[in-house]
Write a protein that holds these residues in place. Structure first.
Motif, short mmCIF file in Angstrom:
data_model
loop_
_atom_site.label_atom_id
_atom_site.label_comp_id
_atom_site.label_asym_id
_atom_site.label_seq_id
_atom_site.Cartn_x
_atom_site.Cartn_y
_atom_site.Cartn_z
N SER A 172 0.80 -1.20 -0.06
CA SER A 172 0.03 0.02 0.09
C SER A 172 0.70 1.09 0.04
O SER A 172 1.96 1.42 0.50
CB SER A 172 -0.74 0.14 1.29
OG SER A 172 -1.53 -1.08 1.16
N PHE A 173 0.37 2.24 -0.64
CA PHE A 173 1.01 3.56 -0.63
C PHE A 173 0.94 4.05 0.75
O PHE A 173 0.15 4.07 1.44
CB PHE A 173 0.50 4.63 -1.47
CG PHE A 173 0.73 4.12 -3.01
CD1 PHE A 173 1.78 4.24 -3.51
CD2 PHE A 173 -0.63 3.94 -3.76
CE1 PHE A 173 1.78 3.72 -5.02
CE2 PHE A 173 -0.70 3.61 -5.03
CZ PHE A 173 0.61 3.53 -5.69
N PRO A 174 2.01 4.68 1.36
CA PRO A 174 2.12 5.27 2.58
C PRO A 174 1.27 6.41 2.59
O PRO A 174 0.98 7.29 1.58
CB PRO A 174 3.48 5.75 2.93
CG PRO A 174 4.43 4.89 1.84
CD PRO A 174 3.60 4.62 0.86
N GLU A 175 0.37 6.90 3.77
CA GLU A 175 -0.24 8.13 3.73
C GLU A 175 0.44 9.33 3.90
O GLU A 175 1.57 9.46 4.47
CB GLU A 175 -1.04 7.96 5.09
CG GLU A 175 -2.25 6.86 5.16
CD GLU A 175 -3.43 7.33 4.00
OE1 GLU A 175 -3.59 8.59 3.95
OE2 GLU A 175 -4.15 6.37 3.56
N PRO A 176 0.06 10.34 2.90
CA PRO A 176 0.90 11.39 2.92
C PRO A 176 0.49 12.19 4.10
O PRO A 176 -0.57 12.25 4.72
CB PRO A 176 0.32 12.31 1.70
CG PRO A 176 -0.87 11.58 1.55
CD PRO A 176 -1.02 10.11 1.73
N VAL A 177 1.35 13.27 4.62
CA VAL A 177 0.99 13.95 5.69
C VAL A 177 0.22 15.03 5.36
O VAL A 177 0.05 15.70 4.39
CB VAL A 177 2.32 14.93 6.12
CG1 VAL A 177 2.28 15.79 7.27
CG2 VAL A 177 3.30 13.63 6.45
N ALA A 178 -0.86 15.36 6.48
CA ALA A 178 -2.01 16.39 6.33
C ALA A 178 -1.34 17.73 5.78
O ALA A 178 0.02 18.21 6.35
CB ALA A 178 -2.78 16.23 7.38
N ILE A 179 -1.89 18.23 4.77
CA ILE A 179 -1.27 19.66 4.42
C ILE A 179 -1.47 20.61 5.62
O ILE A 179 -2.55 20.51 6.36
CB ILE A 179 -2.24 20.05 3.37
CG1 ILE A 179 -1.94 19.28 1.81
CG2 ILE A 179 -1.85 21.43 2.92
CD1 ILE A 179 -3.03 19.48 0.82
N ALA A 180 -0.46 21.51 5.63
CA ALA A 180 -0.54 22.38 7.01
C ALA A 180 -1.60 23.35 6.94
O ALA A 180 -2.14 23.80 5.71
CB ALA A 180 0.91 23.15 6.74
#
Length: 325
Positions: free
Chosen positions: A211-219
């Protein structure tokens, strides 16, 4: 756009997933052709070598590329921003399985990891692409199976493309006539995607699922226009941001909505996108043209006219427009 419709305010997520051309052209303008070509070269595109040849149509097929290069470039997304050089032969073994010669592909980070993860998250988002492809298209492999994909069709249906990937596999396919004559008038999803899907079904069955890692939430502290949550904005959510008074009438809401929706250039200086709001957005050569299209859309949606010209408009007032642009 491919269907000759302008959709008004839309998130980058939904626009990319649904292959909307207008947003792609505007993104290239904001990023600049020079910077975009550098990124393309860093990612492995070898044929786009003359910046003077290209305009904003570059994102719509205005430059020739090779399928092998495109597969390698999409591999950068799959590898979380790292470019693995294309290598035809990994190793040579003798009849006894002894390795006679081997090579290790060189690796180089060419893209911020979070940017790559955001792209993979968008291109594997079945909800975002459903308005174009439907909820159970050939691009959807079922719950829990991460496959990112992007299709493309050139003008006059001369080329049909699809690039798709998982964290450990990238597959591209192209269809077209050697004479460059037009094919049947069908989008790439109907021409090339079935073949690609058949291959992917066999290949994925032989590989470990990842699975693709989850991206960090946009600031949260950046401009609202640059941190869309990917959801389609509708009139109800806009209205709820605008009104505190239960007695406000529909006309007031429509006027407020009308006056707070602008093109992205109203809020972003392309030379300093994360910086302050432009003090005079009309000084950008594209501003008046971009606002014209948005105003046409607003007139159709709300039936409201305004006496304020695009050159006079400022960024002051409610930030509702910033959130929905």
């Amino acid at each position: 756009n491919y269907d000759h419709k302008f959709r008004g305010p839309i998130s980058m997520r939904n626009s990319l997933a649904q292959s909307l051309n207008i947003t792609a052209v505007k993104t290239l303008y904001l990023a600049s052709i020079t910077s975009t070509l550098k990124l393309a070269r860093d990612a492995g595109i070898t044929t786009l070598n003359d910046p003077d040849r290209y305009g904003l149509t570059l994102v719509l097929g205005g430059g020739e590329v090779r399928l092998l290069d495109m597969v390698g470039a999409y591999g950068v997304f799959a590898a979380e921003g790292v470019k693995n050089e294309t290598n035809s032969i990994l190793r040579i073994e003798d009849k006894n399985g002894r390795v006679v010669e081997s090579s290790e592909p060189s690796k180089n980070r060419v893209m911020d990891r979070e940017v790559a993860l955001q792209i993979s998250d968008i291109l594997s988002d079945n909800v975002a692409r459903t308005p174009l492809y439907g909820s159970n298209s050939l691009l959807y492999f079922g719950p829990g199976v991460d496959v990112a994909a992007k299709t493309g069709t050139t003008n006059d249906y001369r080329d049909a493309w699809i690039l798709g990937y998982t964290p450990n596999l990238v597959v591209g396919a192209w269809a077209g006539n050697n004479s460059n004559k037009s094919m049947a008038k069908k989008i790439s999803g109907l021409i090339i995607t079935p073949m690609w899907r058949d291959f992917m079904d066999v290949a994925l069955a032989k590989r470990e699922s990842e699975s693709f890692p989850e991206p960090v939430a946009i600031a949260y502290d950046i401009k609202p226009v640059l941190r869309s949550n990917g959801q389609v904005v509708d009139a109800t959510s806009i209205a709820q941001n605008l009104i505190d008074d239960e007695d406000v009438n529909a006309e007031s809401i429509a006027n407020a909505m009308y006056n707070n929706i602008h093109s992205i250039l109203h809020y972003v200086n392309k030379n300093d996108p994360l910086g302050p709001y432009p003090s005079n957005p009309g000084s950008d050569g594209q501003y008046r043209l971009w606002e014209y299209g948005v105003n046409r859309w607003k007139n159709t949606q709300f039936g409201v006219n305004t006496s304020t010209t695009t050159e006079e408009t400022t960024t002051e007032g409610s930030d509702v427009g910033e959130r929905i642009d």
